[in-house]
Structure formats: C-alpha cells, structure tokens
Enzyme design. Structure first.
Site, PDB file in Angstrom:
ATOM      1  N   GLU A   1      -5.469  -8.186  -0.726  1.00 26.49           N
ATOM      2  CA  GLU A   1      -6.174  -7.936   0.546  1.00 26.49           C
ATOM      3  C   GLU A   1      -7.633  -7.672   0.219  1.00 26.49           C
ATOM      4  O   GLU A   1      -7.950  -6.720  -0.513  1.00 26.49           O
ATOM      5  CB  GLU A   1      -5.602  -6.723   1.287  1.00 26.49           C
ATOM      6  CG  GLU A   1      -4.284  -6.989   1.970  1.00 26.49           C
ATOM      7  CD  GLU A   1      -3.852  -5.841   2.888  1.00 26.49           C
ATOM      8  OE1 GLU A   1      -4.713  -5.188   3.499  1.00 26.49           O
ATOM      9  OE2 GLU A   1      -2.632  -5.612   2.963  1.00 26.49           O
TER      10      GLU A   1
ATOM     11  N   GLU B   1       0.827  -1.224   0.000  1.00 27.38           N
ATOM     12  CA  GLU B   1       0.000   0.000   0.000  1.00 27.38           C
ATOM     13  C   GLU B   1       0.856   1.268   0.000  1.00 27.38           C
ATOM     14  O   GLU B   1       0.652   2.167   0.833  1.00 27.38           O
ATOM     15  CB  GLU B   1      -0.965  -0.010   1.195  1.00 27.38           C
ATOM     16  CG  GLU B   1      -2.008  -1.101   1.085  1.00 27.38           C
ATOM     17  CD  GLU B   1      -3.157  -0.993   2.085  1.00 27.38           C
ATOM     18  OE1 GLU B   1      -3.058  -0.213   3.049  1.00 27.38           O
ATOM     19  OE2 GLU B   1      -4.165  -1.701   1.887  1.00 27.38           O
TER      20      GLU B   1
HETATM   21  O1  AHR Z   1      -5.218  -5.991   6.758  1.00 22.68           O
HETATM   22  C1  AHR Z   1      -5.157  -4.902   7.612  1.00 22.68           C
HETATM   23  C2  AHR Z   1      -4.456  -3.712   6.973  1.00 22.68           C
HETATM   24  O2  AHR Z   1      -5.214  -3.227   5.900  1.00 22.68           O
HETATM   25  C3  AHR Z   1      -3.115  -4.007   6.350  1.00 22.68           C
HETATM   26  O3  AHR Z   1      -2.089  -3.931   7.274  1.00 22.68           O
HETATM   27  C4  AHR Z   1      -2.978  -2.917   5.324  1.00 22.68           C
HETATM   28  O4  AHR Z   1      -2.212  -3.305   4.224  1.00 22.68           O
HETATM   29  C5  AHR Z   1      -4.399  -2.556   4.971  1.00 22.68           C
HETATM   30  O5  AHR Z   1      -4.631  -1.199   5.049  1.00 22.68           O
END
Ligand code: AHR
Length: 510
Positions: free
Chosen positions: A291, A172
């Site tokens: 994610e 990210e």
């Molecule tokens: O999964 C939780 C968080 O969400 C992770 O650390 C991050 O990459 C995202 O913002």
C-alpha cells in the site's frame, strides 16, 4: 543549475519484478460499486463491469491487484460473496462503517482482473477470523475438484480454479484500528501457523506477512523483527505501507519525502538481514510494499461523510482524493525509489486503483477519467521493466528540513537487456530548471526514441470529470544525443520519461 548523471550498462541493481507495478482494490467507498461494477452503465458488460474503467485500468499494465482489503478484510466473510447474488447477505462493514451488499465477490473480481490482464493478490482475514477460514478459502479458490469447497466453487459457476498464487496473511495487524489487532507475538504465531497450513496445500504459494502500517508506528521496527522471528522460514515477503501528504503546505519538504521512504525500506531490509543471520538461513525474504500513495486531501470530507450519517450507507464516496500536479511529481519520485530499491522491494501496490485514493475516477452513469497521478504510474509500469541501473547523480541539492539534503534531480534508469533500450525517469523537484548531461556508458550507440513530460505552471492544478486533461503528458523538447552524451534541460517542478533505443531497435508502441 546544472547536473551530471552517469549511466553505465554494467552497474546493475537488480532485475525488476513486474509486480513492482501492482495495485489494490478494497471494498471501500466507490472502488467496487459505481467504480469497477455498475450494472446499467452504458459501457457495462453482461456482468455489470464498466468497460471504460477496464480500458483505463488495462492501459496501466498492472500485473497484480491486491483484494479485498485493506481494513475491510479484517472482518470479511468470503463466503458472503459467493453463490447466487440474490442470496448474498448485506453486512455491516465495521472498518469503514458502511453496508456491504456482497454483489461482488471473488468470482466477479477474478473475472475483472482477467479483463484488465492482472492476477489477484488475495488477503485473508486474520483479524476476526483465522487459519480455518483461510484454508477453506484456499481450497475453494485453488483446488481443481472433488472436495467440499472446490465442488462448491464449481456449483457456483467456476469450473477452473482461480489459481491464486500470492497471498497476504491479514492486513496491518500492528494497527490498533484493525479489527482483531494483535501483538507482534500473537500475530507472528498465527501467521506462521496459517502459512504452514496454506503451504501444506501447495508449497509453491507465495506468502506475505504483515510488517508495519507506517514507519511512525510505536512498534516499528521491533514489530518486523518479532514477526519475522516467528515466520521467516515460511513466508516470502514482509509487507510495508506508507501514505504521503503535504498537510504542511511545504512543497520542498513534501517532494523530498521519498528519501524517508528510501530509509524505511533500508531499515526493514536490515531487519530482514538480521533475522536471516540469526536463523543461519540461506533463504531470502523480500519486501512487498503493498500500500502506497498520497492520501490527505479527502480527510475533511471523509470525516463529514462518516460522522454525518447515522446509518450504514452502501458505497458512499470515501477517500476520493483530488490529486494535483505536485502529487503526480510525488508519485514519480516514489516509483523512482522503488526502481532503485528493486533488489529488496519485489512487489508494490499503488493504493488504490479506482475512486478510492485512485488514479482512475468515475462518475456514476457518466465518464471515467484519469487523475494527475495516473501518468507517472502509466509510464513507470510500461517502460520501467528490465534491469534497474545504479546511477551516479551529481546534482545541486537543497535543505529539506529534518529529512536533510535533497538532490534537486531525482533519477532512475532501467535497461531492457532484450532490446538494448534504456529508459530514464527524471523528476526535477526544485524551483529552477536544471541543464543536465547524461554520460551513457557501455550501451553502444543509442538514439532518442521518445521524451514525454508532465509540467504545469500551477502545482495545485487538478484534473476533473469536466477538465480531464488539464494535467496531461506532452512531448518534451530539447533533449539531444551526441555520441555517448545525452543533454536535456528539465523545467522547474517537472517529470520526464526519456526513452533511448539502439540503432536496430524495433519500436514498441508508446
Ligand atoms: O487504503 C486505505 C486503507 O489504508 C486500507 O484499508 C488500510 O490497509 C490502510 O490503513
């Protein structure tokens, strides 16, 4: 209400990459400590890994687990997590404002992945660190022997290399919350040079460059265009992330959110094609949706936990979502979307796996149990492998606010060419039952092998350590095959897996 679905053996979307059913574990909250790792737990093995968690994770058939973060990775020193445990330092984790003991590092985590039948997908730190630390770690992890870092790995107890094949170039990096956040140009240049260095070691590595943290980022989708302009030739995937919520308490709108996910994927597929054309390239870059999940229930609790302590607690409960039945429907809808877009989405990671926004929960010293969302992931991961089929779905629809019209029935289908079997994943996202006919074309004679369903009278019903089976799958009733037609009635707000097999099929375990 009534619906008609045409399923044709010749209408293929793509072969599904099994890594569509990946997951993610970060050094965050209780994911590692009292999650996968709890020395002294009655089910723990000699290395402190909980056997009950291994069993539940193994059943999910997860082929890859992304590690060690997440936001955590952007200030992580991998060297802290190797070598004798008593000499590993405790560090302050700036991402989650906690204290990391480093009792678990790559050695322990790779062993755990081996125990659940998965491979490590490793994220390198391109926030506080850079190319040099990434290439050192690669040499430590993957070089057989005879160099400084590989010999250190052997000295630390691991003779065989870890052979990590799939690498994330940071996490990210578009997010201002990220330690070492960068502009798209700065990140694109760093990612490109890091990718070149990793490839100089091993051309066959698969590399994932960071795309947007979500489709609402102000830099979206120019971020992807700029980053790919720098890296197109040296990476294989661009990552996307998305978390879902029903903060508005609008079920109709919430259960249509996978339509937004679908548009997000299509937009980035378009950006990839644009850069490919711009570079006159013949190479493909795919999406790693590394994610995704529902995430909002724990927000208030997390604020209290993080604001309420002045210290740096070690593995406090964080992001401990309690998933309800409508969240399970949402997870089924998201997985259906990934199956339908499996021509461009090759990798996806359910974030996360244990305790932190997770399908598996643990009680320290006590049992491990399954959240509601465990089940749609379980079924998709187990039976959603093979060829994704392009369906014609003729269903009533409803108006879902700014999203537009949402089909009441959401369906994905997978053909296992080896066995000839077909699996249908169906979500009725509406408040009325839908009598549905499936026209099954080009498969030969099929019979009903199994019908499993998730239904509950209360959309807000949850599982817990005390009532772990409140929301759990049951055998479905009433589905029938006559010739080439399958008929079934799907209850209001329900999830279904219907498995069809050819006459001579050898039954796989449920
Ligand atoms: O999964 C939780 C968080 O969400 C992770 O650390 C991050 O990459 C995202 O913002």
């Amino acid at each position: 209400m009534q619906a008609k679905v045409t399923v044709h053996a010749g209408y293929l979307i793509s072969e599904i990459d099994p890594r569509l059913y990946g997951s993610f574990i970060e050094h965050l909250g209780r994911a590692i400590y009292t999650g996968v790792y709890e020395p002294g737990h009655p089910t723990a093995d000699a290395s402190g890994m909980r056997g009950d968690v291994v069993a539940l994770a193994r059943a999910l058939n997860v082929p890859i687990v992304r590690y060690p973060g997440g936001n955590f990775v952007s200030a992580y020193n991998w060297e802290d997590g190797v070598g004798p445990k008593e000499r590993r330092p405790s560090r302050l984790d700036l991402a989650w404002h906690t204290r990391e003991t480093n009792e678990v590092g790559i050695h322990e985590f790779a062993d755990w992945c081996g125990a659940i039948g998965a491979e490590v997908m490793y994220a390198v730190n391109l926030g506080s660190r850079g190319l040099n630390e990434a290439r050192n770690f690669l040499e430590y992890a993957n070089h057989p022997r005879g160099s400084y870092w590989s010999d250190l790995r052997i000295k630390n107890g691991r003779v065989e290399p870890f052979n990590i094949k799939l690498w994330c170039l940071g996490n990210e990096m578009d997010g201002p919350w990220q330690i070492g956040h960068k502009s798209a140009d700065d990140y694109g240049r760093l990612a490109c040079e890091t990718a070149k260095a990793l490839r100089a070691f091993d051309k066959s590595l698969e590399l994932v460059v960071c795309g947007s943290s979500n489709a609402k980022m102000p830099t979206y989708p120019q971020w992807e265009a700029t980053v790919l302009d720098h890296t197109y030739d040296v990476v294989d995937y661009i990552s996307l992330h998305m978390y879902f919520n029903n903060r508005a308490e609008d079920v109709a709108r919430y259960l249509a959110a996978n339509i937004e996910l679908d548009r997000y994927i299509q937009s980035i597929a378009g950006v990839i094609e644009f850069i490919k054309a711009k570079k006159h390239s013949h190479k493909n870059v795919y999406i790693s949706f590394d994610e995704w999940n529902v995430w909002y229930h724990s927000e208030e609790q997390d604020k209290k936990t993080l604001n309420g302590n002045n210290g740096w607690p070690s593995s406090p409960p964080l992001l401990e979502e309690s998933y309800n039945f409508e969240d399970a429907l949402q997870v089924g809808l998201i997985l259906n979307t990934f199956i339908r877009r499996s021509n461009v989405v090759k990798i996806a990671c359910l974030a996360q796996l244990v305790n932190v926004i997770a399908p598996i929960m643990t009680v320290p010293g006590g049992p491990a149990w399954r959240q509601t969302i465990y089940y749609p992931f379980f079924f998709a991961s187990r039976f959603g492998r093979g060829q994704a089929l392009d369906l014609r779905v003729d269903s009533p629809s409803y108006a879902a606010g700014e999203i537009g019209e949402a089909s009441c029935l959401d369906v994905a289908a997978v053909h296992d060419a080896a066995s000839g079997g077909v699996t249908l994943f169906v979500v009725n996202r509406s408040s009325e039952p839908i009598a549905t006919t499936f026209s099954l074309e080009g498969f030969g004679a099929l019979s009903l092998a199994d019908h499993q369903t998730l239904v509950h009278p209360d959309l807000k019903a949850v599982n817990s350590a005390e009532a772990p089976d409140n929301v759990a799958p049951k055998a479905g009733a009433g589905a029938q095959i006559r010739g080439d037609a399958l008929s079934a009635t799907f209850a209001a707000y329900s999830y279904h897996v219907i498995r069809l097999e050819t006459a001579n099929a050898v039954r796989r375990p449920k």
